[in-house]
Design a protein around this motif. Structure first.
Motif, PDB file in Angstrom:
ATOM      1  N   UNK A 198       0.820  -1.206   0.000  1.00 34.46           N
ATOM      2  CA  UNK A 198       0.000   0.000   0.000  1.00 34.46           C
ATOM      3  C   UNK A 198       0.857   1.260   0.000  1.00 34.46           C
ATOM      4  N   UNK A 199       1.928   1.277   0.780  1.00 35.32           N
ATOM      5  CA  UNK A 199       2.812   2.439   0.795  1.00 35.32           C
ATOM      6  C   UNK A 199       3.423   2.676  -0.590  1.00 35.32           C
ATOM      7  N   UNK A 200       3.829   1.599  -1.271  1.00 37.15           N
ATOM      8  CA  UNK A 200       4.385   1.748  -2.624  1.00 37.15           C
ATOM      9  C   UNK A 200       3.334   2.289  -3.590  1.00 37.15           C
ATOM     10  N   UNK A 201       2.119   1.748  -3.496  1.00 34.55           N
ATOM     11  CA  UNK A 201       1.045   2.202  -4.375  1.00 34.55           C
ATOM     12  C   UNK A 201       0.638   3.639  -4.063  1.00 34.55           C
ATOM     13  N   UNK A 202       0.656   4.022  -2.812  1.00 31.39           N
ATOM     14  CA  UNK A 202       0.350   5.403  -2.428  1.00 31.39           C
ATOM     15  C   UNK A 202       1.402   6.341  -3.010  1.00 31.39           C
ATOM     16  N   UNK A 203       2.663   5.960  -2.905  1.00 31.17           N
ATOM     17  CA  UNK A 203       3.732   6.772  -3.498  1.00 31.17           C
ATOM     18  C   UNK A 203       3.523   6.943  -4.997  1.00 31.17           C
ATOM     19  N   UNK A 204       3.139   5.852  -5.658  1.00 32.55           N
ATOM     20  CA  UNK A 204       2.890   5.894  -7.099  1.00 32.55           C
ATOM     21  C   UNK A 204       1.718   6.825  -7.418  1.00 32.55           C
ATOM     22  N   UNK A 205       0.652   6.730  -6.631  1.00 35.14           N
ATOM     23  CA  UNK A 205      -0.518   7.584  -6.840  1.00 35.14           C
ATOM     24  C   UNK A 205      -0.164   9.052  -6.648  1.00 35.14           C
ATOM     25  N   UNK A 206       0.657   9.344  -5.661  1.00 40.61           N
ATOM     26  CA  UNK A 206       1.100  10.722  -5.441  1.00 40.61           C
ATOM     27  C   UNK A 206       1.952  11.213  -6.610  1.00 40.61           C
ATOM     28  N   UNK A 217      -5.588  11.270  -7.495  1.00 38.48           N
ATOM     29  CA  UNK A 217      -6.205  11.558  -6.199  1.00 38.48           C
ATOM     30  C   UNK A 217      -7.158  10.454  -5.752  1.00 38.48           C
ATOM     31  N   UNK A 218      -7.914   9.906  -6.689  1.00 38.96           N
ATOM     32  CA  UNK A 218      -8.871   8.852  -6.352  1.00 38.96           C
ATOM     33  C   UNK A 218      -8.156   7.615  -5.805  1.00 38.96           C
ATOM     34  N   UNK A 219      -7.112   7.186  -6.492  1.00 42.07           N
ATOM     35  CA  UNK A 219      -6.341   6.029  -6.029  1.00 42.07           C
ATOM     36  C   UNK A 219      -5.715   6.323  -4.671  1.00 42.07           C
ATOM     37  N   UNK A 220      -5.183   7.533  -4.520  1.00 43.44           N
ATOM     38  CA  UNK A 220      -4.570   7.927  -3.247  1.00 43.44           C
ATOM     39  C   UNK A 220      -5.573   7.799  -2.101  1.00 43.44           C
TER      40      UNK A 220
END
Length: 59
Positions: free
Chosen positions: A32-40, A45-48
């Motif tokens: 999740x942290x990796x995916x959050x970084x990617x979304x940022x 914004x939706x994925x974040x």
């Protein structure tokens, strides 16, 4: 003696399950942290929001 052995085996199984659950939770948290970084990085914004909501529920 057999009752003690059965109890011990059940307790050992529960301990193993707790270790497994924690390993899965840790792995998903890291994902999740990796995916959050990617979304940022991509400005998604939706994925974040979805990912941070899931992370909040996980913790």
């Amino acid at each position: 003696m057999d009752k003690m052995k059965a109890t011990y085996e059940v307790m050992l199984g529960l301990a193993a399950e707790m270790v497994w659950d924690e390993a899965l939770r840790k792995h998903r948290s890291e994902e999740l942290y990796r995916e959050i970084d990617r979304a940022l990085a991509t400005g998604d914004e939706s994925a974040f929001r979805n990912l941070t909501d899931e992370l909040r529920l996980l913790n």
